[in-house]
Design a protein around this motif. Structure first.
Motif, PDB file in Angstrom:
ATOM      1  N   SER A  51      41.525  28.045  47.757  1.00  0.00           N
ATOM      2  CA  SER A  51      42.760  29.399  47.250  1.00  0.00           C
ATOM      3  C   SER A  51      42.684  29.665  46.105  1.00  0.00           C
ATOM      4  O   SER A  51      42.997  31.313  46.040  1.00  0.00           O
ATOM      5  N   VAL A  52      41.319  29.738  44.987  1.00  0.00           N
ATOM      6  CA  VAL A  52      41.386  30.567  44.111  1.00  0.00           C
ATOM      7  C   VAL A  52      40.480  31.673  44.574  1.00  0.00           C
ATOM      8  O   VAL A  52      40.855  32.501  44.298  1.00  0.00           O
ATOM      9  N   GLU A  53      39.502  31.503  45.420  1.00  0.00           N
ATOM     10  CA  GLU A  53      38.620  32.533  45.741  1.00  0.00           C
ATOM     11  C   GLU A  53      39.514  33.396  47.245  1.00  0.00           C
ATOM     12  O   GLU A  53      38.486  34.835  46.802  1.00  0.00           O
ATOM     13  N   LEU A  54      39.611  32.691  48.231  1.00  0.00           N
ATOM     14  CA  LEU A  54      40.446  33.766  49.045  1.00  0.00           C
ATOM     15  C   LEU A  54      41.484  34.574  48.436  1.00  0.00           C
ATOM     16  O   LEU A  54      41.816  35.606  48.549  1.00  0.00           O
ATOM     17  N   GLU A  55      42.363  34.506  47.707  1.00  0.00           N
ATOM     18  CA  GLU A  55      43.050  35.233  46.797  1.00  0.00           C
ATOM     19  C   GLU A  55      42.673  36.443  46.091  1.00  0.00           C
ATOM     20  O   GLU A  55      43.219  37.370  46.083  1.00  0.00           O
ATOM     21  N   LEU A  56      41.489  35.927  44.887  1.00  0.00           N
ATOM     22  CA  LEU A  56      40.444  36.784  45.150  1.00  0.00           C
ATOM     23  C   LEU A  56      40.352  37.855  45.924  1.00  0.00           C
ATOM     24  O   LEU A  56      40.016  38.725  45.620  1.00  0.00           O
ATOM     25  N   LYS A  57      39.308  37.415  46.762  1.00  0.00           N
ATOM     26  CA  LYS A  57      39.566  37.852  47.909  1.00  0.00           C
ATOM     27  C   LYS A  57      40.246  39.225  48.898  1.00  0.00           C
ATOM     28  O   LYS A  57      39.756  40.275  48.544  1.00  0.00           O
ATOM     29  N   MET A  58      41.451  39.167  48.825  1.00  0.00           N
ATOM     30  CA  MET A  58      42.166  39.041  49.468  1.00  0.00           C
ATOM     31  C   MET A  58      43.451  40.384  48.541  1.00  0.00           C
ATOM     32  O   MET A  58      43.188  41.582  48.695  1.00  0.00           O
ATOM     33  N   MET A  59      43.191  40.295  46.619  1.00  0.00           N
ATOM     34  CA  MET A  59      43.649  41.176  46.230  1.00  0.00           C
ATOM     35  C   MET A  59      42.436  42.463  46.699  1.00  0.00           C
ATOM     36  O   MET A  59      43.318  43.362  45.883  1.00  0.00           O
ATOM     37  N   ASP A  60      41.419  41.765  46.731  1.00  0.00           N
ATOM     38  CA  ASP A  60      39.917  42.996  46.706  1.00  0.00           C
ATOM     39  C   ASP A  60      40.425  44.334  47.777  1.00  0.00           C
ATOM     40  O   ASP A  60      40.625  45.197  47.690  1.00  0.00           O
ATOM     41  N   GLN A  94      45.444  31.598  35.802  1.00  0.00           N
ATOM     42  CA  GLN A  94      46.327  30.901  35.868  1.00  0.00           C
ATOM     43  C   GLN A  94      46.938  31.241  34.080  1.00  0.00           C
ATOM     44  O   GLN A  94      48.210  31.141  33.941  1.00  0.00           O
ATOM     45  N   PHE A  95      46.541  32.103  33.691  1.00  0.00           N
ATOM     46  CA  PHE A  95      46.397  32.386  32.444  1.00  0.00           C
ATOM     47  C   PHE A  95      46.989  33.890  32.642  1.00  0.00           C
ATOM     48  O   PHE A  95      47.169  35.166  31.775  1.00  0.00           O
ATOM     49  N   TRP A  96      46.750  34.308  34.059  1.00  0.00           N
ATOM     50  CA  TRP A  96      47.548  35.872  33.814  1.00  0.00           C
ATOM     51  C   TRP A  96      49.215  35.949  34.795  1.00  0.00           C
ATOM     52  O   TRP A  96      49.333  36.720  35.424  1.00  0.00           O
ATOM     53  N   GLN A  97      50.020  34.489  34.386  1.00  0.00           N
ATOM     54  CA  GLN A  97      51.072  34.333  35.265  1.00  0.00           C
ATOM     55  C   GLN A  97      51.416  33.258  34.395  1.00  0.00           C
ATOM     56  O   GLN A  97      51.184  32.447  33.798  1.00  0.00           O
ATOM     57  N   ILE A  98      53.158  32.878  34.993  1.00  0.00           N
ATOM     58  CA  ILE A  98      53.931  32.891  34.056  1.00  0.00           C
ATOM     59  C   ILE A  98      54.429  31.443  34.859  1.00  0.00           C
ATOM     60  O   ILE A  98      53.380  30.010  33.582  1.00  0.00           O
ATOM     61  N   PRO A  99      53.838  30.916  35.440  1.00  0.00           N
ATOM     62  CA  PRO A  99      53.868  29.528  36.356  1.00  0.00           C
ATOM     63  C   PRO A  99      52.431  29.084  35.939  1.00  0.00           C
ATOM     64  O   PRO A  99      51.516  29.715  35.922  1.00  0.00           O
ATOM     65  N   SER A 100      52.231  27.444  35.607  1.00  0.00           N
ATOM     66  CA  SER A 100      51.118  26.607  35.914  1.00  0.00           C
ATOM     67  C   SER A 100      50.192  26.365  36.702  1.00  0.00           C
ATOM     68  O   SER A 100      48.885  26.715  36.870  1.00  0.00           O
ATOM     69  N   VAL A 101      50.831  26.615  37.801  1.00  0.00           N
ATOM     70  CA  VAL A 101      50.012  26.749  38.805  1.00  0.00           C
ATOM     71  C   VAL A 101      50.694  27.448  40.076  1.00  0.00           C
ATOM     72  O   VAL A 101      51.514  28.371  40.399  1.00  0.00           O
ATOM     73  N   ARG A 102      49.740  27.156  41.279  1.00  0.00           N
ATOM     74  CA  ARG A 102      50.133  28.754  42.104  1.00  0.00           C
ATOM     75  C   ARG A 102      49.781  27.884  43.731  1.00  0.00           C
ATOM     76  O   ARG A 102      48.724  27.098  43.846  1.00  0.00           O
ATOM     77  N   ARG A 103      50.933  28.177  43.974  1.00  0.00           N
ATOM     78  CA  ARG A 103      50.212  28.238  45.795  1.00  0.00           C
ATOM     79  C   ARG A 103      49.675  28.857  46.404  1.00  0.00           C
ATOM     80  O   ARG A 103      49.235  29.967  46.003  1.00  0.00           O
ATOM     81  N   PHE A 104      48.851  28.536  47.621  1.00  0.00           N
ATOM     82  CA  PHE A 104      48.246  29.450  48.359  1.00  0.00           C
ATOM     83  C   PHE A 104      48.526  30.480  49.163  1.00  0.00           C
ATOM     84  O   PHE A 104      48.883  30.570  50.777  1.00  0.00           O
ATOM     85  N   ARG A 105      49.442  31.133  48.296  1.00  0.00           N
ATOM     86  CA  ARG A 105      50.370  32.753  48.852  1.00  0.00           C
ATOM     87  C   ARG A 105      48.791  33.330  49.831  1.00  0.00           C
ATOM     88  O   ARG A 105      49.144  33.936  50.292  1.00  0.00           O
ATOM     89  N   ALA A 106      47.452  33.356  49.461  1.00  0.00           N
ATOM     90  CA  ALA A 106      46.957  34.528  50.046  1.00  0.00           C
ATOM     91  C   ALA A 106      46.467  33.837  51.018  1.00  0.00           C
ATOM     92  O   ALA A 106      46.065  35.242  52.238  1.00  0.00           O
ATOM     93  N   LEU A 107      46.711  33.025  51.719  1.00  0.00           N
ATOM     94  CA  LEU A 107      47.246  32.337  53.452  1.00  0.00           C
ATOM     95  C   LEU A 107      47.400  33.753  54.311  1.00  0.00           C
ATOM     96  O   LEU A 107      47.359  33.365  55.181  1.00  0.00           O
TER      97      LEU A 107
END
Ligand SMILES: *Cc1c(COP(=O)(O)O)cnc(C)c1O
Length: 482
Positions: free
Chosen positions: A111-120, A329-342
């Protein structure tokens, strides 16, 4: 519910969704239920013993569907689009099914890595400066936020921290700026962050320009305030105007003011090279936001935000002197993230960059077609036209346009919105649904024209603005409500 039942239930619902889209064109876009309709259709209490899923299906048709505003109907032309596509729907289903959430890398590496990649991927599709990329090697980077509203708040909080750290001044002296045409969420961010948000006047085209900002900054400095943030809108909610980022950027740099770019709707258009001149000056931005959940076919929620220096945003949540925090997680207000990059991955792979560009160009083309139709009838005037949005009105006093909106809305065949722009009532007509075709645009125009025919030149001057709009169930709309 066991696995076997889940298979059956979920498959039925997938068919249900496909059928819904198959018949959405025949459905009246606005519901005809009365306020409170649902209250007497459902029992006052939840069932004490669980029911079979089949019995819920019947109630969907009886109770829920009749009370829907069909946001993906080809006759929906209000607000701005809310994205929807089959790959996006499946992505949302899968991310819900996998049900992971992430905080740090270990909590869910994919989840963490796909999101970073998708943002790129996304930053490259939009041709954003390379320093925003997660892979830039520098402090820049991007993540998916819940909404543009969150992004603005995060930017403002980071700006506040940067300014108070730098000048060692009390927070009470800070001020921020945006235009009077910016989204209501910008003013709200000011309230939440306790930073006065100055709503600056725009030029005749609805844009915030450099000289206006410069004057405001100088005035504030003179009276002992410290400017900390400017929110520049590319594609205002009301009329899709583009603030002069090329003029605003250098001023922000000169005064060391955080520049946040809110391109919630129109930012998706930068996938097409022919619109990129509208983001001239983007290299001055400290943060940039676009909602793929508006115009890029990714189902809500998916709001993309990039930072030039992620250290600055992390700092806002960091206790002074605490150990280094280094994850998103420190770039946002909620403390967790859903796997939205999918969802983003599914949409970008299945449409491809070309598919996204085709979608944007098609919708802009349809808005152009609508604009030509309006211009061909000399009872009407086009007030603004930008991207997928046309603002127009009947020539003459506002009451004529008000009556027209009221008549059209009461018929419920198309959904349009009133908007006050430069003290005049205009009709906002937006190409929203990915299903809208030329024939649907023509249908909408005929609907508007016929109502204008029947209304004739009669003026309902004795009814107040509020009353007229109340009749149609439409609130007196300002940017604040869109
Ligand atoms: C729609 C819109 C927003 C709000 O977006 P959310 O994701 O719903 O918070 C902000 N700014 C602009 C310019 C918009 O058009």
């Amino acid at each position: 519910m066991n696995s076997e039942e889940f298979r059956k239930f979920a498959k039925v619902i997938v068919d249900y969704i496909a059928d819904y889209f198959g018949t959405i064109r025949e459905k009246q876009v606005l519901s005809s239920v009365e306020p409170g309709y649902l209250q007497c259709l459902l029992p006052a209490e939840a069932p004490s013993i669980g029911e079979p899923w089949q019995s819920i299906l019947q109630d969907l048709d009886k109770i829920i569907i009749p009370g829907l505003t069909h946001w993906h109907s080809p006759n929906f032309h209000a607000y701005y689009p809310t994205a929807n596509s089959f790959p996006g729907i499946v992505g949302e289903l899968l991310l819900s099914g996998l049900g992971v959430i992430s905080t740090d890398w270990l909590s869910c590496p994919a989840s963490v890595e796909l999101e970073l990649k998708m943002m790129d991927w996304l930053a490259k599709i939009l041709n954003l400066p390379a320093l925003f990329l997660n892979s830039s090697g520098g402090p820049g980077g991007g993540i998916i936020q819940n909404a543009a509203s969150d992004s603005t708040l995060v930017a403002l909080l980071a700006a506040k921290k940067r300014t108070t750290r730098k000048y060692l001044i009390p927070e009470g002296k800070l001020v921020a700026y945006t235009s009077e045409q910016s989204n209501s969420s910008v003013e709200k961010a000011g309230l939440l962050a306790s930073v006065p948000m100055r709503l600056l006047p725009t030029d005749p085209e609805g844009r915030l320009c450099g000289p206006t900002l410069l004057r405001a900054i100088r005035d504030d400095i003179q009276t002992g305030h410290t400017p900390c943030c400017v929110v520049c809108t590319l594609g205002t909610t009301g009329t899709c105007a583009f603030d002069r980022l090329d003029e605003i950027g250098p001023i922000c740099r000169q005064f060391d003011v955080w520049l946040h770019v809110d391109a919630a709707y129109a930012g998706s258009a930068f996938a097409c090279p022919e619109y990129r001149h509208l983001m001239k000056g983007v290299e001055f931005a400290d943060s940039f936001n676009v909602n793929p959940h508006k115009w890029m076919l990714v189902n809500s929620d998916c709001s993309a935000m990039w930072f030039k220096d992620t250290e600055e945003v992390k700092r806002m949540f960091e206790e002074e002197g605490s150990s280094e925090v280094s994850n998103v997680q420190f770039w946002q207000i909620p403390s967790v993230r859903r796997f939205r990059a999918l969802k983003l991955w599914f949409v970008l792979r299945i449409y491809g960059v070309r598919g996204i560009q085709d979608h944007i160009r098609k919708q802009v083309g349809l808005a152009g077609y609508f604009e030509r139709l309006v211009r061909s009838d000399d009872r009407f005037e086009v007030c603004t036209a930008s991207m997928g949005l046309v603002c127009f009105k009947l020539k003459g006093p506002d009451d004529l346009t008000r009556t027209l909106i009221d008549r059209v809305s009461r018929r419920r065949n198309i959904f349009i919105m009133p908007y006050y722009y430069q003290n005049r009532l205009v009709i906002r007509f937006v190409i929203c649904s990915r299903l809208t075709e030329e024939a649907d645009v023509l249908y909408a125009w005929r609907e508007i024209q016929t109502q204008a025919d029947e209304q004739g030149g009669v003026e309902y001057g004795n009814t107040t603005k509020k009353n007229q709009l109340a009749i149609s169930g439409i609130a007196d709309v300002s940017t604040a409500q869109i």
